[in-house]
Scaffold this motif. Structure first.
Motif, mmCIF file in Angstrom:
data_model
loop_
_atom_site.group_PDB
_atom_site.id
_atom_site.type_symbol
_atom_site.label_atom_id
_atom_site.label_comp_id
_atom_site.label_asym_id
_atom_site.label_seq_id
_atom_site.Cartn_x
_atom_site.Cartn_y
_atom_site.Cartn_z
ATOM 1 N N LEU A 192 0.826 -1.214 0.000
ATOM 2 C CA LEU A 192 0.000 0.000 0.000
ATOM 3 C C LEU A 192 0.861 1.264 0.000
ATOM 4 C CD1 LEU A 192 -2.757 -1.273 2.456
ATOM 5 C CD2 LEU A 192 -2.954 -0.970 -0.025
ATOM 6 N N ALA A 193 1.989 1.223 0.717
ATOM 7 C CA ALA A 193 2.876 2.390 0.725
ATOM 8 C C ALA A 193 3.492 2.612 -0.655
ATOM 9 C CB ALA A 193 3.967 2.216 1.783
ATOM 10 N N LEU A 194 3.817 1.511 -1.343
ATOM 11 C CA LEU A 194 4.355 1.644 -2.708
ATOM 12 C C LEU A 194 3.285 2.179 -3.659
ATOM 13 C CD1 LEU A 194 6.527 -1.599 -2.917
ATOM 14 C CD2 LEU A 194 7.372 0.758 -3.146
ATOM 15 N N ARG A 195 2.050 1.727 -3.446
ATOM 16 C CA ARG A 195 0.962 2.213 -4.311
ATOM 17 C C ARG A 195 0.801 3.720 -4.140
ATOM 18 N NH1 ARG A 195 -4.511 -1.050 -4.297
ATOM 19 N NH2 ARG A 195 -3.163 -2.382 -5.523
ATOM 20 N N ALA A 196 0.889 4.160 -2.883
ATOM 21 C CA ALA A 196 0.736 5.602 -2.620
ATOM 22 C C ALA A 196 1.901 6.397 -3.203
ATOM 23 C CB ALA A 196 0.616 5.836 -1.114
ATOM 24 N N ALA A 197 3.109 5.813 -3.155
ATOM 25 C CA ALA A 197 4.290 6.541 -3.645
ATOM 26 C C ALA A 197 4.379 6.526 -5.165
ATOM 27 C CB ALA A 197 5.559 5.921 -3.047
ATOM 28 N N MET A 198 3.747 5.518 -5.804
ATOM 29 C CA MET A 198 3.821 5.373 -7.260
ATOM 30 C C MET A 198 2.400 5.211 -7.809
ATOM 31 S SD MET A 198 6.905 2.536 -7.254
ATOM 32 C CE MET A 198 7.203 2.612 -9.011
ATOM 33 N N PRO A 199 1.595 6.275 -7.709
ATOM 34 C CA PRO A 199 0.178 6.135 -8.085
ATOM 35 C C PRO A 199 -0.011 5.799 -9.558
ATOM 36 C CG PRO A 199 0.737 8.432 -7.620
ATOM 37 C CD PRO A 199 1.928 7.626 -7.238
ATOM 38 N N GLY A 200 0.994 6.081 -10.405
ATOM 39 C CA GLY A 200 0.843 5.808 -11.830
ATOM 40 C C GLY A 200 1.237 4.398 -12.229
ATOM 41 N N ALA A 201 1.686 3.579 -11.257
ATOM 42 C CA ALA A 201 2.187 2.236 -11.596
ATOM 43 C C ALA A 201 1.189 1.165 -11.169
ATOM 44 C CB ALA A 201 3.544 2.004 -10.919
ATOM 45 N N ASP A 202 0.714 0.393 -12.142
ATOM 46 C CA ASP A 202 -0.125 -0.776 -11.830
ATOM 47 C C ASP A 202 0.725 -1.787 -11.058
ATOM 48 O OD1 ASP A 202 -2.451 -0.025 -12.983
ATOM 49 O OD2 ASP A 202 -2.139 -1.131 -14.859
ATOM 50 N N GLN A 203 0.110 -2.435 -10.090
ATOM 51 C CA GLN A 203 0.824 -3.464 -9.319
ATOM 52 C C GLN A 203 0.367 -4.852 -9.772
ATOM 53 O OE1 GLN A 203 -0.082 -2.322 -5.260
ATOM 54 N NE2 GLN A 203 1.752 -1.039 -5.148
ATOM 55 N N LYS A 204 1.332 -5.726 -10.054
ATOM 56 C CA LYS A 204 1.026 -7.092 -10.517
ATOM 57 C C LYS A 204 1.713 -8.086 -9.574
ATOM 58 C CE LYS A 204 -0.164 -5.494 -14.764
ATOM 59 N NZ LYS A 204 -1.377 -5.418 -15.438
ATOM 60 N N PRO A 205 1.224 -9.331 -9.563
ATOM 61 C CA PRO A 205 1.876 -10.327 -8.700
ATOM 62 C C PRO A 205 3.238 -10.780 -9.257
ATOM 63 C CG PRO A 205 -0.084 -11.257 -9.772
ATOM 64 C CD PRO A 205 0.037 -9.844 -10.244
ATOM 65 N N GLY A 206 4.248 -10.722 -8.412
ATOM 66 C CA GLY A 206 5.595 -11.118 -8.830
ATOM 67 C C GLY A 206 5.742 -12.618 -9.026
ATOM 68 N N GLY A 207 4.850 -13.389 -8.418
ATOM 69 C CA GLY A 207 4.933 -14.846 -8.559
ATOM 70 C C GLY A 207 4.930 -15.273 -10.015
ATOM 71 N N ALA A 208 4.152 -14.559 -10.827
ATOM 72 C CA ALA A 208 4.064 -14.918 -12.243
ATOM 73 C C ALA A 208 5.410 -14.736 -12.935
ATOM 74 C CB ALA A 208 2.988 -14.070 -12.922
ATOM 75 N N VAL A 209 6.207 -13.777 -12.443
ATOM 76 C CA VAL A 209 7.509 -13.521 -13.049
ATOM 77 C C VAL A 209 8.530 -14.569 -12.603
ATOM 78 C CG1 VAL A 209 9.401 -11.843 -13.198
ATOM 79 C CG2 VAL A 209 7.026 -11.036 -13.114
ATOM 80 N N LEU A 210 8.489 -14.925 -11.321
ATOM 81 C CA LEU A 210 9.558 -15.768 -10.762
ATOM 82 C C LEU A 210 9.251 -17.256 -10.745
ATOM 83 C CD1 LEU A 210 10.765 -13.526 -7.825
ATOM 84 C CD2 LEU A 210 11.917 -13.997 -9.997
ATOM 85 N N ARG A 211 7.952 -17.605 -10.837
ATOM 86 C CA ARG A 211 7.577 -19.016 -10.723
ATOM 87 C C ARG A 211 8.335 -19.890 -11.724
ATOM 88 N NH1 ARG A 211 1.985 -18.610 -10.578
ATOM 89 N NH2 ARG A 211 2.015 -18.186 -12.797
ATOM 90 N N GLU A 212 8.405 -19.403 -12.982
ATOM 91 C CA GLU A 212 9.035 -20.209 -14.029
ATOM 92 C C GLU A 212 10.511 -20.465 -13.736
ATOM 93 O OE1 GLU A 212 7.454 -21.477 -16.745
ATOM 94 O OE2 GLU A 212 5.596 -20.749 -15.836
ATOM 95 N N LEU A 213 11.151 -19.508 -13.078
ATOM 96 C CA LEU A 213 12.565 -19.688 -12.736
ATOM 97 C C LEU A 213 12.701 -20.616 -11.547
ATOM 98 C CD1 LEU A 213 13.839 -15.989 -12.960
ATOM 99 C CD2 LEU A 213 14.031 -17.791 -14.682
ATOM 100 N N ARG A 214 11.948 -20.332 -10.478
ATOM 101 C CA ARG A 214 12.131 -21.072 -9.222
ATOM 102 C C ARG A 214 11.699 -22.524 -9.337
ATOM 103 N NH1 ARG A 214 10.060 -18.041 -4.058
ATOM 104 N NH2 ARG A 214 10.369 -20.180 -3.364
ATOM 105 N N MET A 215 10.773 -22.819 -10.256
ATOM 106 C CA MET A 215 10.275 -24.184 -10.400
ATOM 107 C C MET A 215 11.329 -25.133 -10.950
ATOM 108 S SD MET A 215 6.429 -24.530 -11.923
ATOM 109 C CE MET A 215 6.915 -23.939 -13.482
ATOM 110 N N ARG A 216 12.249 -24.608 -11.754
ATOM 111 C CA ARG A 216 13.243 -25.471 -12.404
ATOM 112 C C ARG A 216 14.532 -25.388 -11.611
ATOM 113 N NH1 ARG A 216 10.030 -22.913 -15.900
ATOM 114 N NH2 ARG A 216 8.915 -24.235 -17.374
ATOM 115 N N LYS A 217 14.788 -26.398 -10.805
ATOM 116 C CA LYS A 217 15.936 -26.360 -9.903
ATOM 117 C C LYS A 217 17.237 -26.631 -10.660
ATOM 118 C CE LYS A 217 13.048 -25.941 -6.399
ATOM 119 N NZ LYS A 217 11.658 -25.533 -6.623
ATOM 120 N N SER A 218 18.265 -25.861 -10.323
ATOM 121 C CA SER A 218 19.596 -26.081 -10.884
ATOM 122 C C SER A 218 20.221 -27.292 -10.197
ATOM 123 C CB SER A 218 20.459 -24.846 -10.625
ATOM 124 O OG SER A 218 20.752 -24.779 -9.233
#
Ligand code: ZN
Ligand code: ZN
Ligand code: ZN
Length: 374
Positions: free
Chosen positions: A122-148
């Motif tokens: 919520l503090a980030l939303r207030a500081a960046m009112p012009g930026a839509d907030q999306k879930p980061g899981g969608a970005v990182l899931r594909e990386l974290r799922m495939r273990k090195s």
């Protein structure tokens, strides 16, 4: 907890891949606060506090990290220092959210890590009112799922550590002891086996064994009762263990033995089925089909498994409807269970990792019902 042992080069690759995914998703940046995503990307196992620590992974340019001035030495002592990340320290009376906003001028869409505290979102939303907030899981899931390979080694080490605990459980299970007493013995052993932290100790005896997420209680174990023991912890590497075995204190009744036999066949079938190219849903079906064919379908009330890594529960989930195909390096539990409310239950759980041809089990203690002397 000591620092995860992956090489700086592997962390740099993860950060680069994350940046590419940020750009490919049409986002301006990914913002990550302390938690498993921060540990995954930077090796920095920071404690989540009210003061803002936040990694910025922009779509273009180098990642950087915003930290409270008093956390700066800890950040630099972590792999953040060797990665050469730009560290922006903020002073006690600064507004760290305004600082983040100033580092991302004109941003219109940012992803936030799935574990970020609501107050920070919520503090980030207030500081960046012009930026839509999306879930980061969608970005990182594909990386974290495939273990090195290094991550698979860490999970294998965690599996061996929890196996060493299961190898001792029979000696602590006695009619007349309480679940809580046995749970304390197990918790001590989880640490003695090399874990940095005990995450859970489920000791579910008699009717409690029919409750999948029962923990421990002061219930006294009775002769003839099954006991579901589902235990796990976090290793110094940050990777988690999780394994279930079902024991019986003295001879259980014939109904229970018949149920256990079906469960063991189902768990084995799913472990044999798991391989690259088959879907998560099909692994669930491999276990469920055996159970349904035996007429016990209604007793199997949960999904077959969950991914595991820096978190005990993470993607991929082994559940009906998940059509994600397995790939080498994916790690998850195979843990069918059968539960007869008010009477008894059983579960068998192994962590497996998908290999080039099949799946390697990381838990190797015997899966036959362990009948211990009452
Ligand atoms: Zn669970
Ligand atoms: Zn599990
Ligand atoms: Zn478990």
């Amino acid at each position: 907890m000591s620092a995860p042992r992956y090489a700086t080069a592997e962390l740099a690759t993860r950060l680069r891949s994350a940046g590419e995914r940020v750009a490919g998703s049409g986002l301006d940046a990914l913002l990550v606060t302390p938690g498993p995503d921060l540990a995954y990307l930077t090796g920095y196992d920071a404690v989540a506090l009210e003061r803002l620590t936040c990694l910025l992974v922009p779509a273009a340019g180098d990642p950087l990290i915003v930290v409270p001035r008093l956390e700066r030495p800890a950040a630099l002592a972590s792999p953040v220092g060797t990665l050469g990340l730009d560290v922006h320290a903020w002073d006690e009376t600064d507004d760290p959210y305004a600082l983040v906003a100033s580092l991302l001028p004109g941003a219109t869409a940012v992803a936030l890590d799935d574990h970020m505290w609501a107050a920070k979102v919520l503090a980030l939303r207030a500081a960046m009112p012009g930026a839509d907030q999306k879930p980061g899981g969608a970005v990182l899931r594909e990386l974290r799922m495939r273990k090195s390979p290094a991550e698979v080694d860490a999970l294998r080490e965690a599996g061996a550590a929890i196996d060493a605990v299961h190898a001792q459980v029979a000696q602590w299970l006695k009619a007349g002891r309480t679940e809580a007493e046995v749970g304390r013995d197990i918790a001590d052993a989880i640490l003695a086996a090399g874990h940095a932290r005990v995450d859970f100790t489920i000791v579910a005896a008699g009717p409690n064994s029919a409750s999948p997420h029962h923990e421990v209680s002061d219930r006294v174990i009775q002769a003839g009762e099954p006991v579901v023991v589902d235990i796990g912890g976090t290793m110094p590497s940050g990777y988690c263990s999780d394994s279930t075995r079902t024991y019986a204190v003295g001879d259980p009744d014939a109904d229970f033995l018949a149920l256990y036999q079906v469960l063991e066949t189902a768990q084995e079938a799913a472990c044999q089925w798991a391989r690259p190219g088959v879907t998560c849903a099909s692994v669930d079906a491999a276990a469920r089909d055996v159970i349904e064919a035996a007429g016990f379908g209604e007793l199997f009330v949960h999904r077959t498994g969950h991914g595991i890594g820096l978190e005990t529960h993470e993607d991929p989930y082994i559940v009906t409807g998940n059509d994600l195909p397995l790939e080498p390096g994916m790690a998850f539990s195979i843990e069918p269970g059968l539960y007869v409310g008010g009477r008894h239950g059983a579960r068998i759980e192994d962590i497996v990792v998908v290999t080039d041809e099949g799946a390697e089990r990381l838990n190797l203690t015997p899966r036959l019902l362990a009948v211990v002397e009452a």
